[in-house]
Design an enzyme around this catalytic site. Structure first.
Site, PDB file in Angstrom:
ATOM      1  N   CYS A 137       0.829  -1.211   0.000  1.00 40.41           N
ATOM      2  CA  CYS A 137       0.000   0.000   0.000  1.00 40.41           C
ATOM      3  C   CYS A 137       0.862   1.260   0.000  1.00 40.41           C
ATOM      4  O   CYS A 137       0.529   2.258  -0.650  1.00 40.41           O
ATOM      5  CB  CYS A 137      -0.928   0.005   1.211  1.00 40.41           C
ATOM      6  SG  CYS A 137      -2.047  -1.408   1.289  1.00 40.41           S
ATOM      7  N   THR A 138       1.967   1.221   0.714  1.00 35.55           N
ATOM      8  CA  THR A 138       2.866   2.378   0.761  1.00 35.55           C
ATOM      9  C   THR A 138       3.397   2.698  -0.632  1.00 35.55           C
ATOM     10  O   THR A 138       3.434   3.867  -1.043  1.00 35.55           O
ATOM     11  CB  THR A 138       4.025   2.105   1.730  1.00 35.55           C
ATOM     12  OG1 THR A 138       3.494   1.890   3.045  1.00 35.55           O
ATOM     13  CG2 THR A 138       5.000   3.271   1.770  1.00 35.55           C
TER      14      THR A 138
END
Length: 247
Positions: free
Chosen positions: A82-83
């Protein structure tokens, strides 16, 4: 219990399907799935909602106004895939702006968690998050858009993507598993195709990129095509006519 959705405004210029005909208005045809969630299909009006975000409280339809929008969910803050996704999406700010697209993210984490995570994204990805993220700990929006798939994970959202046009119609849906990061260049490619095919009587072939040849839709006769495409076309078959991308 059936959930009532908020419909957006009608449009005088509906998109066209692959055969060149206008999309039908499907606002009354959403179907109810398991646990009362709504199955959102192409051509449906994107459900409206009010939510807290990292940029304040928004009403979704009012926030996007007459723009295109990409609404996407990620499973959880402070996680590696997600980062990378949110960092790359932030780097595409100008690309989205050039296409009149607003981007908004979502997870079932709180807005406070999003704010804390933003510094990690900027540190590791080299770009600050420049779009709102919805904090949805009560899962109101996640359930409205069927972003939680219990057989995959019953507590986190999957990687859902919704591309929504200026008339609030859903034009693309994609769902990825938690382990697979999305290709946001592909999302831009699809938006290019949608915007082009809304304007001209064409469709885009496999692996098409902006600038490549396109296909004259079968609904356009050769007589009509002479007026629409005076430069001519390459007819492989009567139903397969390639033409330079119109401007």
């Amino acid at each position: 219990m059936r959930r009532r959705l908020t419909a957006g405004p009608k449009t005088d210029k509906p998109g066209r399907d692959l055969l060149g005909g206008p999309y039908a208005d499907r606002r009354a045809k959403n179907t109810t799935g398991e646990k009362g969630t709504m199955a959102i299909r192409l051509g449906d009006i994107a459900p409206d909602f009010t939510a807290d975000t990292t940029q304040g409280t928004i009403g979704f339809h009012e926030w996007k106004t007459d723009s295109w929008a990409v609404l996407f969910s990620h499973p959880k803050d402070f996680t590696p895939v997600c980062t990378t996704e949110l960092g790359y999406t932030a780097k595409l700010k100008d690309e989205f702006a050039n296409r009149n697209v607003k981007v908004i993210g979502l997870s079932v984490d709180s807005v406070e968690s999003h704010h804390k995570w933003e510094s990690d994204i900027e540190e590791t990805q080299g770009t600050a998050v420049n779009f709102p993220m919805i904090g949805d700990p009560d899962r109101n929006v996640a359930n409205l858009y069927d972003m939680i798939h219990p057989n995959a994970n019953d507590t986190m959202t999957v990687r859902s993507v919704f591309v929504i046009d200026p008339s609030n119609k859903v034009r693309l849906t994609i769902t990825y598993p938690a382990s697979t990061g999305r290709n946001f260049d592909e999302i831009l490619r699809v938006i290019d195709s949608l915007q082009l095919t809304d304007k001209f009587r064409v469709a885009t072939p496999v692996n098409w990129k902006s600038g490549d040849d396109v296909i004259i839709v079968p609904a356009v006769t050769n007589d009509a095509a002479k007026d629409l495409f005076p430069g001519g076309w390459d007819e492989k078959k009567p139903y397969l006519r390639l033409v330079k991308q119109p401007k």
